[in-house]
Scaffold this motif. Structure first.
Motif, PDB file in Angstrom:
ATOM      1  N   ASP A 216      90.399  15.342  -9.271  1.00  0.00           N
ATOM      2  CA  ASP A 216      89.454  15.345  -8.147  1.00  0.00           C
ATOM      3  C   ASP A 216      88.339  14.351  -8.467  1.00  0.00           C
ATOM      4  O   ASP A 216      87.522  14.576  -9.353  1.00  0.00           O
ATOM      5  N   TYR A 219      83.357  12.297  -6.547  1.00  0.00           N
ATOM      6  CA  TYR A 219      82.019  11.758  -6.895  1.00  0.00           C
ATOM      7  C   TYR A 219      82.103  10.428  -7.647  1.00  0.00           C
ATOM      8  O   TYR A 219      81.145  10.025  -8.295  1.00  0.00           O
ATOM      9  N   SER A 250      83.635  11.952   2.117  1.00  0.00           N
ATOM     10  CA  SER A 250      82.529  12.897   2.343  1.00  0.00           C
ATOM     11  C   SER A 250      81.266  12.585   1.560  1.00  0.00           C
ATOM     12  O   SER A 250      80.173  12.513   2.125  1.00  0.00           O
ATOM     13  N   LYS A 251      81.411  12.434   0.225  1.00  0.00           N
ATOM     14  CA  LYS A 251      80.213  12.252  -0.607  1.00  0.00           C
ATOM     15  C   LYS A 251      79.833  10.772  -0.657  1.00  0.00           C
ATOM     16  O   LYS A 251      78.663  10.430  -0.524  1.00  0.00           O
ATOM     17  N   ARG A 259      84.911  15.377   7.816  1.00  0.00           N
ATOM     18  CA  ARG A 259      86.104  16.033   7.292  1.00  0.00           C
ATOM     19  C   ARG A 259      87.305  15.092   7.109  1.00  0.00           C
ATOM     20  O   ARG A 259      88.391  15.329   7.650  1.00  0.00           O
TER      21      ARG A 259
HETATM   22  C1  LIG Z   1      84.347  18.662  -6.782  1.00  0.00           C
HETATM   23  C2  LIG Z   1      84.512  18.723  -5.314  1.00  0.00           C
HETATM   24  N1  LIG Z   1      85.722  18.481  -4.785  1.00  0.00           N
HETATM   25  C3  LIG Z   1      85.923  18.531  -3.464  1.00  0.00           C
HETATM   26  C4  LIG Z   1      84.896  18.822  -2.595  1.00  0.00           C
HETATM   27  C5  LIG Z   1      85.186  18.905  -1.130  1.00  0.00           C
HETATM   28  O1  LIG Z   1      84.938  17.720  -0.477  1.00  0.00           O
HETATM   29  P1  LIG Z   1      85.164  17.595   1.096  1.00  0.00           P
HETATM   30  O2  LIG Z   1      83.823  17.777   1.731  1.00  0.00           O
HETATM   31  O3  LIG Z   1      85.730  16.233   1.297  1.00  0.00           O
HETATM   32  O4  LIG Z   1      86.107  18.657   1.508  1.00  0.00           O
HETATM   33  C6  LIG Z   1      83.627  19.092  -3.095  1.00  0.00           C
HETATM   34  C7  LIG Z   1      82.532  19.448  -2.180  1.00  0.00           C
HETATM   35  O5  LIG Z   1      81.512  19.977  -2.539  1.00  0.00           O
HETATM   36  C8  LIG Z   1      83.422  19.021  -4.484  1.00  0.00           C
HETATM   37  O6  LIG Z   1      82.226  19.257  -5.023  1.00  0.00           O
END
Ligand SMILES: Cc1ncc(COP(=O)(O)O)c(C=O)c1O
Length: 405
Positions: A216, A219, A250-251, A259
């Motif tokens: 994942d 970030y 997203s971030k 979304r």
């Molecule tokens: C580590 C991590 N993975 C995935 C997500 C989810 O991201 P998304 O908003 O694209 O669903 C988050 C959201 O806080 C996150 O902190």
């Protein structure tokens, strides 16, 4: 109900009843209530709880969505996303992460969270183990439980990164039952960033034991100091075959509400994931896909602007926290969180981070997330996706609260 011995819960699935409510949203709800009260007095809660950028979505991205709507790009699409977006994701993986995928390896979904859920459902049979290194982002464990899998937590070291001896031990103890390991670098909640060597060590264990890796990387763009982001799938062809690389707009582009998330993996995995998507969400939101395309292909200056701002806040908050007696904070290298150890402040009045966060909200009007949500209640998570003024005020309030504890 005709039978008074029955309640609604008798009819609901054990899977859903076993799920925990999102602790960040529960906290936000409580903060909302207090805020409403405070507004009358001209004050407010300082919110360090929720993990979303405080910046606005860049205007070129918003314009692309408006254009898509005006052009009636508002219908169903292929379940794994429009071709244009998948090509852009493919290019992004090659350019930014040095991983070569074909379009058949790409899946776009409704945010990284939904993509992760589809991946987990694609892999997990009842009782299958998913290794989740602590401290972890809360949804991993809950999504595994929702798929009737078994989350097994891996211990961490002083630097808040995975304890390799513990990983080895768990792999031996559970041989043959482990399907997946989830890694998350830069990490939520710690801000830790894994080095190439650390990823190689983890990868070696997974290769030897046929464990698939979910990486994942949502970030990845928020990295500070000398730290560098590596995608584990880029380290070798063998690791690429074993890895599902997850990311999102997203971030990176302040697009949490749009979304759109995505992943890349072996084409057979993607084919099976598409079946789930077909029968559930159908496809990622169509205008948002066009916005995400602009995010990936358009001007990237806003990303660096946000990164610089986060880095300033991180430096400030790190210094302030370590200046408070009883708080120990390791230096985060990425994301927009700090995860200080507050256990030295525990007493008969405040016995754990959960109670600490409750008192902090009630008394000092500062919202943080107790570490329990991430697998360790000696810590609190502070999100610095808040303006510098709010961070300064929040640190003042926290410092005063700790002194008076
Ligand atoms: C580590 C991590 N993975 C995935 C997500 C989810 O991201 P998304 O908003 O694209 O669903 C988050 C959201 O806080 C996150 O902190």
């Amino acid at each position: 109900m005709a039978d008074s011995n029955l309640t609604i819960d008798n009819f609901l699935s054990k899977r859903v009843l076993n799920l925990e409510e999102s602790p960040t949203f529960a906290l936000e709800k409580k903060a909302d209530e207090i805020d409403l009260q405070l507004k009358k007095e001209g004050s407010f809660v300082i919110r360090f709880g929720i993990g979303q950028p405080d910046f606005d979505t860049p205007s070129n991205i918003k314009d692309a969505a408006k254009k898509a709507i005006d052009e009636n790009k508002t219908r169903y699409t292929a379940s794994t996303g429009i071709k244009e977006l998948k090509l852009a994701i493919m290019e992004k993986f090659y350019k930014d992460n040095n991983i070569k995928y074909g379009i058949e390896n790409i899946f776009a979904g409704n945010g990284a969270k939904q993509v992760l859920d589809v991946i987990i459902r694609t892999f997990i049979n009842s009782g299958d183990i998913v290794l989740i290194p602590k401290p972890y982002w809360v949804s991993y464990t809950q999504q595994v439980i929702l798929s009737e899998g078994k989350p097994v937590e891996v211990e961490f070291n002083e630097d808040l990164k995975i304890n390799i001896e513990n990983l080895n031990k768990l792999v031996k103890e559970n041989a043959g039952r482990i399907k997946l390991l989830i890694i998350n670098s830069p990490n939520n909640p710690t801000g830790a960033v894994y080095s190439k060597k650390e990823l190689e060590d983890i990868g070696e264990i997974c290769l030897e034991n046929n464990i698939f890796i979910i990486s994942d990387e949502v970030y990845e763009n928020f990295i500070y100091g000398d730290a560098q982001h590596y995608s584990i799938a880029s380290l070798s062809e063998e690791l690429k075959d074993l890895t599902i690389t997850v990311n999102a707009v997203s971030k990176t582009y302040a697009m949490t509400g749009w979304r759109i998330g995505y992943c890349a993996a072996d084409k057979e995995i993607i084919k099976q994931m598409a079946k789930i998507q077909d029968q559930s969400a159908s496809n990622p939101c169509t205008p948002a896909q066009w916005a995400a395309l602009e995010a990936l292909k358009g001007n990237q200056d806003s990303v660096e602007r946000m990164r610089i701002e986060y880095e300033k806040r991180k430096d400030y908050i790190y210094k302030r926290l370590n200046g408070i007696k009883g708080i120990k904070c390791s230096l985060p290298e990425g994301a927009f969180y700090v995860f200080p150890d507050i256990s030295a402040l525990f007493s008969s009045r405040v016995k754990n981070a959960f109670e600490f966060a409750g008192e902090l909200l009630e008394k000092a009007k500062v919202a943080v997330v107790p570490g329990r949500a991430f697998g360790d209640d000696n810590f609190i998570r502070i999100s610095y996706a808040a303006t510098m003024d709010k961070i300064k005020e929040g640190m003042d309030r926290l410092e005063k609260f700790c002194k008076e504890l």
